[in-house]
Every structure is written in C-alpha cells, then in structure tokens.
Motif scaffolding. Structure first.
Motif, PDB file in Angstrom:
ATOM      1  N   GLN A 201      28.051 -23.628  34.232  1.00 40.49           N
ATOM      2  CA  GLN A 201      27.763 -25.209  34.920  1.00 40.49           C
ATOM      3  C   GLN A 201      27.291 -26.277  33.102  1.00 40.49           C
ATOM      4  O   GLN A 201      27.195 -27.245  33.394  1.00 40.49           O
ATOM      5  CB  GLN A 201      27.359 -24.841  35.689  1.00 40.49           C
ATOM      6  N   MET A 202      26.018 -26.084  32.986  1.00 42.78           N
ATOM      7  CA  MET A 202      25.561 -26.989  32.924  1.00 42.78           C
ATOM      8  C   MET A 202      26.358 -26.909  30.890  1.00 42.78           C
ATOM      9  O   MET A 202      26.586 -28.142  30.720  1.00 42.78           O
ATOM     10  CB  MET A 202      23.977 -25.962  31.642  1.00 42.78           C
ATOM     11  N   GLN A 203      27.565 -26.371  30.170  1.00 39.87           N
ATOM     12  CA  GLN A 203      28.032 -26.694  29.875  1.00 39.87           C
ATOM     13  C   GLN A 203      29.082 -28.197  29.688  1.00 39.87           C
ATOM     14  O   GLN A 203      29.704 -28.977  29.609  1.00 39.87           O
ATOM     15  CB  GLN A 203      28.985 -25.698  28.809  1.00 39.87           C
ATOM     16  N   GLN A 204      29.648 -27.472  31.340  1.00 39.44           N
ATOM     17  CA  GLN A 204      30.724 -28.168  31.737  1.00 39.44           C
ATOM     18  C   GLN A 204      30.416 -29.981  31.982  1.00 39.44           C
ATOM     19  O   GLN A 204      30.615 -30.714  31.862  1.00 39.44           O
ATOM     20  CB  GLN A 204      31.842 -27.322  33.551  1.00 39.44           C
ATOM     21  N   GLU A 205      28.564 -29.508  32.567  1.00 38.01           N
ATOM     22  CA  GLU A 205      28.118 -31.037  33.028  1.00 38.01           C
ATOM     23  C   GLU A 205      27.672 -31.728  31.911  1.00 38.01           C
ATOM     24  O   GLU A 205      28.392 -32.340  31.785  1.00 38.01           O
ATOM     25  CB  GLU A 205      27.016 -30.420  33.748  1.00 38.01           C
ATOM     26  N   ILE A 206      27.275 -31.235  30.926  1.00 38.77           N
ATOM     27  CA  ILE A 206      27.881 -31.960  29.480  1.00 38.77           C
ATOM     28  C   ILE A 206      28.634 -32.897  29.220  1.00 38.77           C
ATOM     29  O   ILE A 206      28.749 -33.792  28.918  1.00 38.77           O
ATOM     30  CB  ILE A 206      26.952 -30.922  28.506  1.00 38.77           C
ATOM     31  N   ALA A 207      29.875 -31.594  29.573  1.00 36.62           N
ATOM     32  CA  ALA A 207      31.308 -32.157  29.096  1.00 36.62           C
ATOM     33  C   ALA A 207      31.559 -33.115  29.451  1.00 36.62           C
ATOM     34  O   ALA A 207      32.961 -33.937  29.124  1.00 36.62           O
ATOM     35  CB  ALA A 207      31.953 -30.743  28.343  1.00 36.62           C
ATOM     36  N   GLY A 208      31.631 -33.003  31.093  1.00 38.37           N
ATOM     37  CA  GLY A 208      32.050 -34.179  32.120  1.00 38.37           C
ATOM     38  C   GLY A 208      31.514 -35.423  31.966  1.00 38.37           C
ATOM     39  O   GLY A 208      31.692 -36.518  32.047  1.00 38.37           O
ATOM     40  N   LYS A 209      30.485 -35.880  30.668  1.00 32.47           N
ATOM     41  CA  LYS A 209      29.474 -36.541  30.396  1.00 32.47           C
ATOM     42  C   LYS A 209      29.995 -37.391  29.478  1.00 32.47           C
ATOM     43  O   LYS A 209      29.953 -38.801  29.163  1.00 32.47           O
ATOM     44  CB  LYS A 209      28.099 -37.183  30.386  1.00 32.47           C
ATOM     45  N   ILE A 210      30.728 -36.804  28.856  1.00 30.50           N
ATOM     46  CA  ILE A 210      31.249 -38.052  27.204  1.00 30.50           C
ATOM     47  C   ILE A 210      32.216 -38.394  27.561  1.00 30.50           C
ATOM     48  O   ILE A 210      33.526 -38.050  28.350  1.00 30.50           O
ATOM     49  CB  ILE A 210      32.039 -35.991  26.140  1.00 30.50           C
ATOM     50  N   PRO A 211      32.649 -39.750  27.474  1.00 36.21           N
ATOM     51  CA  PRO A 211      33.918 -40.539  27.689  1.00 36.21           C
ATOM     52  C   PRO A 211      34.995 -39.382  26.693  1.00 36.21           C
ATOM     53  O   PRO A 211      34.808 -39.014  26.067  1.00 36.21           O
ATOM     54  CB  PRO A 211      33.365 -41.417  26.687  1.00 36.21           C
ATOM     55  N   ALA A 212      36.018 -40.058  26.946  1.00 32.59           N
ATOM     56  CA  ALA A 212      37.793 -39.307  26.667  1.00 32.59           C
ATOM     57  C   ALA A 212      37.653 -40.443  25.584  1.00 32.59           C
ATOM     58  O   ALA A 212      37.718 -41.498  26.030  1.00 32.59           O
ATOM     59  CB  ALA A 212      39.248 -39.485  27.655  1.00 32.59           C
ATOM     60  N   LEU A 213      38.030 -39.457  24.823  1.00 34.44           N
ATOM     61  CA  LEU A 213      38.258 -40.583  23.111  1.00 34.44           C
ATOM     62  C   LEU A 213      40.253 -40.540  22.569  1.00 34.44           C
ATOM     63  O   LEU A 213      40.444 -39.776  22.534  1.00 34.44           O
ATOM     64  CB  LEU A 213      37.374 -40.296  21.862  1.00 34.44           C
ATOM     65  N   THR A 214      40.466 -41.664  22.340  1.00 32.40           N
ATOM     66  CA  THR A 214      41.831 -41.578  22.345  1.00 32.40           C
ATOM     67  C   THR A 214      41.293 -41.564  21.121  1.00 32.40           C
ATOM     68  O   THR A 214      40.453 -42.442  19.916  1.00 32.40           O
ATOM     69  CB  THR A 214      42.744 -42.709  22.655  1.00 32.40           C
ATOM     70  N   PRO A 215      42.318 -41.489  19.670  1.00 30.01           N
ATOM     71  CA  PRO A 215      42.850 -41.739  18.929  1.00 30.01           C
ATOM     72  C   PRO A 215      42.801 -43.718  17.761  1.00 30.01           C
ATOM     73  O   PRO A 215      41.546 -43.207  16.864  1.00 30.01           O
ATOM     74  CB  PRO A 215      44.155 -41.367  17.912  1.00 30.01           C
ATOM     75  N   TYR A 216      42.796 -44.151  18.787  1.00 30.23           N
ATOM     76  CA  TYR A 216      43.026 -45.565  18.228  1.00 30.23           C
ATOM     77  C   TYR A 216      41.309 -46.253  18.623  1.00 30.23           C
ATOM     78  O   TYR A 216      40.558 -46.936  17.677  1.00 30.23           O
ATOM     79  CB  TYR A 216      43.381 -46.109  19.770  1.00 30.23           C
TER      80      TYR A 216
END
Length: 179
Positions: free
Chosen positions: A140-155
C-alpha cells in the motif's frame, strides 16, 4: 536462593526461545530498521522459500540481496505505520488462504503440507499472518508513493536533458555499448 531460581528460569526461557541451525548458529538480529528487526531466521526462511519455489541454491550474494530487499521493505513498512495506513484484514485472510491452498494443490493434501514444512496448518497461519499483514502495508505504501510520481513521456525526458547543463546530469556507468 531466590536469585538462583530467577537466574535458572531466565536461562531456561532463553534456551527455549533460541533456534539452532545446521551450522550451530543461534538466531540473532542482523539489522534493525526503525523499530523492525531482521533476524537470521528471516533470511534463512527466504532462502528456503527460494529453494522450494525455484530449486536454486543460494550463496552469500543471494543472502545479501535478500537482506537488502528486507531492509527496503522495512523502510516502506515503517513509513506506512507513520502515515497510519489502514490494513484490510479481509485481504490478509484471503492472501493467507490463497497461499495455503496453493501449497495444498502443489503437494497434494493438508498432511503433505504439514509434513513438508514440519508444522501444522494452524501454526503456519499464525506465523504467516503478521508477515502477510506487513507485506500488505508495504505494498500500500509503495502504491501511494508511486501514485504521486507524475507520468513522464520520452518527450518530457528529452526536454529535461536538453535544458540541463551536461555537467549537472548524472553519469550512469555504461556496461554495454552498441557497436
């Protein structure tokens, strides 16, 4: 006389709780993360699970990797407790039942599981319940942290690299190069 009796009781309780392994080592703490301890028995049980699940023997490097992964998990678990994440008991019980059922299907019967692991099913449930609860909180903690990371594109990455001074970019060692 009273002091001798207390001493004997203490020694008896210590020897009753100590575990011995093939090498004659008594179980001991190898790492502490926050208020969570990692014992030799924890590492050895992971080694046994590797042997059971994958049939591969472990070496010192594998044990070090297991310890490193356990320490990382304990960090997530500690943060989950600090953030007061709520544990879903139904999920824990479902996962516990799934593990027991998987072992039963792999080994054929409840008796075969008990014989293979050297413990009755109810004892395995008691021992694994806290581990599964900790794993659930960690996930749950890993998912919470991963959810805060913005989606990045190669651009986005290329834009960042182009706008950053080359000396400020992290250098990653290259093991393989396209020739």
């Amino acid at each position: 006389m009273k002091g001798v009796a207390v001493f004997l009781c203490a020694v008896a309780s210590f020897s009753a709780s100590a575990q011995r392994y093939q090498g004659g080592i008594v179980d001991k703490t190898v790492a502490v993360v926050g208020n969570e301890m990692i014992m030799i028995s924890d590492i050895e049980s992971e080694v046994q699970m590797m042997l059971y699940n994958y049939g591969q023997q472990s070496d010192r490097k594998a044990r070090c990797e297991i310890l490193e992964n356990m320490m990382a998990s304990k960090l997530f678990l500690m943060q989950a407790r600090v953030d007061s994440l709520v544990l879903n008991d139904e999920m824990v019980e479902a996962e516990l039942s799934n593990r027991i059922d998987m072992l039963k299907s792999n080994l054929g019967s409840e008796e075969a599981v008990e014989e293979e692991l050297g413990k009755p099913i109810y004892r395995l449930r008691q021992e694994w319940r806290q581990d599964i609860a900790d794993q659930t909180l960690t996930q749950q903690m890993q998912q919470e942290i991963a959810g805060k990371i913005p989606a990045l594109t190669p651009y986005d990455v290329q834009k960042y690299v182009d706008s950053t001074d080359p000396e400020d970019l992290p250098m990653v060692p290259v093991k393989y190069q396209l020739s």
